[in-house]
Scaffold this active site. Structure first.
Site, short mmCIF file in Angstrom:
data_model
loop_
_atom_site.label_atom_id
_atom_site.label_comp_id
_atom_site.label_asym_id
_atom_site.label_seq_id
_atom_site.Cartn_x
_atom_site.Cartn_y
_atom_site.Cartn_z
N GLY A 117 30.80 37.51 -10.56
CA GLY A 117 32.18 37.98 -10.67
C GLY A 117 32.55 38.31 -12.10
O GLY A 117 31.69 38.50 -12.95
N LEU A 144 33.89 41.11 -12.95
CA LEU A 144 33.12 42.36 -12.94
C LEU A 144 33.58 43.32 -14.04
O LEU A 144 34.76 43.40 -14.36
CB LEU A 144 33.24 43.05 -11.57
CG LEU A 144 32.80 42.21 -10.38
CD1 LEU A 144 32.95 43.01 -9.09
CD2 LEU A 144 31.36 41.72 -10.53
N HIS A 159 28.30 45.72 -14.19
CA HIS A 159 28.11 45.34 -12.78
C HIS A 159 28.31 46.56 -11.87
O HIS A 159 27.56 46.78 -10.92
CB HIS A 159 29.15 44.29 -12.34
CG HIS A 159 29.07 42.98 -13.05
ND1 HIS A 159 30.04 42.55 -13.93
CD2 HIS A 159 28.15 41.99 -12.98
CE1 HIS A 159 29.72 41.34 -14.37
NE2 HIS A 159 28.58 40.98 -13.82
P1 AMP Z 1 26.24 38.20 -13.72
O1 AMP Z 1 27.54 38.34 -13.01
O2 AMP Z 1 26.39 38.00 -15.18
O3 AMP Z 1 25.31 37.23 -13.06
O4 AMP Z 1 25.54 39.62 -13.58
C1 AMP Z 1 25.28 40.19 -12.32
C2 AMP Z 1 24.32 41.32 -12.51
O5 AMP Z 1 24.90 42.31 -13.36
C3 AMP Z 1 23.01 40.87 -13.20
O6 AMP Z 1 21.92 41.52 -12.57
C4 AMP Z 1 23.22 41.33 -14.61
O7 AMP Z 1 22.00 41.58 -15.30
C5 AMP Z 1 23.99 42.62 -14.38
N1 AMP Z 1 24.69 43.02 -15.61
C6 AMP Z 1 25.45 42.24 -16.40
N2 AMP Z 1 25.86 42.93 -17.48
C7 AMP Z 1 25.34 44.17 -17.38
C8 AMP Z 1 25.37 45.34 -18.19
N3 AMP Z 1 26.04 45.38 -19.35
N4 AMP Z 1 24.71 46.44 -17.78
C9 AMP Z 1 24.01 46.42 -16.60
N5 AMP Z 1 23.93 45.35 -15.79
C10 AMP Z 1 24.58 44.23 -16.18
#
Ligand code: AMP
Length: 323
Positions: A50, A52, A56
């Site tokens: 979350g 987001l 994301h």
């Molecule tokens: P998280 O909510 O931090 O667990 O992230 C969920 C997904 O979003 C994970 O696969 C992260 O690697 C991806 N994610 C987070 N930040 C970025 C970003 N800046 N660019 C691309 N994907 C991201």
């Protein structure tokens, strides 16, 4: 069925209200999945915690672009946080997340609570032993076991055709790819490029912890990584010279230390893109040369991580572009 979103907000919300299912229990999610089996639809899945942001959303958009149905999970997974980390203050903003998800073609949001995901008497988890001694594993002792276990459970519950992860968390991507291969899980893993702010700072839910002066300094991570990438990839001559691990670390350290708000360099890793084991050299000009340079630094009290893919690692990891 894909719908073209209207330009007026009212229509967007009406369409979404009819279409985005919010499922809170494992049983509801499994029943929803079962109902899709007959149709043979492909399911694209994006696991998140979350809060987001556009990073994301780039994964969600890619999932929606190439699959019949898109499922996003929102679950702040307690088992991947170690004692003293930011589990309690991790940003939670479900309503704002839903507003974003309603604007894209998401069919279902799986948002369980902790009790729903973890039974008190659970005996089993996924232990990626070889990751406990990579730099990020040493820095966060519970992280990879927590990630592997929750991703495995989510895959079992959602049963996606394909799942989308961000390069931002590169060791997590490599781990999930390996877990899927080692444990014969029938899901395709796609890794999407890191989305960045204009100064290069990787978008992250944790960036809200930075003060405005710290935020101005935070672009230094990408600057350091990009300088190392330019250095490694310059003069692509056949049979080119070997760049040593010491050269890479020295260059990245010098750039990071040029920013006085960097209070601590936790690590600079120069590793294989296959398993995150540390490398000794990178051969400039070798078409098979590949590496992941990653770093974790503290700016004030905020821990930031970032990475860059060098040489063949870029194409091997990213395959298709998600943005
Ligand atoms: P998280 O909510 O931090 O667990 O992230 C969920 C997904 O979003 C994970 O696969 C992260 O690697 C991806 N994610 C987070 N930040 C970025 C970003 N800046 N660019 C691309 N994907 C991201």
């Amino acid at each position: 069925m894909s719908l073209t979103l209207s330009t007026t907000r009212n229509v967007v919300l009406r369409v979404s209200k009819r279409n985005v299912h919010i499922l809170r229990t494992v049983k509801e999610m499994q029943e929803y999945r079962q109902s899709l089996y007959k149709s043979g639809k492909s399911i694209g899945f994006v696991p998140t915690m979350g809060a987001l942001h556009d990073g994301h959303m780039s994964l969600v958009q890619q999932a929606a672009r190439v699959n019949d149905e898109t499922v996003v999970s929102i679950f702040v997974n307690p088992t991947q946080f170690s004692k003293g980390e930011d589990l309690d203050k991790y940003p939670r903003q479900f309503d704002a997340d839903m507003e974003l998800l309603k604007k894209v073609n998401v069919n279902c949001v799986f948002a369980p609570n902790e009790h729903e995901m973890y039974q008190k008497d659970a005996l089993c988890h996924v232990e990626p032993t070889a990751f406990s001694d990579i730099y990020e594993g040493k820095a966060r002792p519970d992280f990879f076991r927590g990630v592997a276990t929750v991703v495995c459970k989510l895959f079992n519950i959602v049963q996606p055709t394909a799942a989308y992860f961000g390069q931002k968390d590169i060791s997590q991507c490599i781990l999930v790819k390996k877990m899927v291969s080692d444990l014969n899980m029938p899901v395709h893993i796609s890794v999407c490029e890191t989305l960045r702010e204009l100064d290069g700072l990787a978008m992250s839910s944790r960036n809200v912890y930075l003060t405005s002066t710290e935020r101005s300094a935070a672009g230094i991570l990408y600057k350091a990584l990009d300088e190392v990438k330019q250095y490694c990839e310059s003069q692509l001559l056949p049979g080119g010279e070997a760049i040593s691990r010491a050269d890479v670390i020295r260059l990245a350290t010098a750039v990071l230390q040029s920013e006085k708000l960097v209070t601590r360099i936790e690590y600079i890793s120069f590793a294989s893109h296959r398993n995150m084991r540390e490398l000794d050299t990178y051969i400039r000009g070798d078409k098979n040369a590949a590496a992941v340079i990653s770093t974790a630094v503290r700016i004030g009290n905020v821990r930031l991580i970032d990475n860059i893919l060098i040489g063949k690692a870029h194409d091997d990891i990213l395959g298709i572009k998600c943005t």
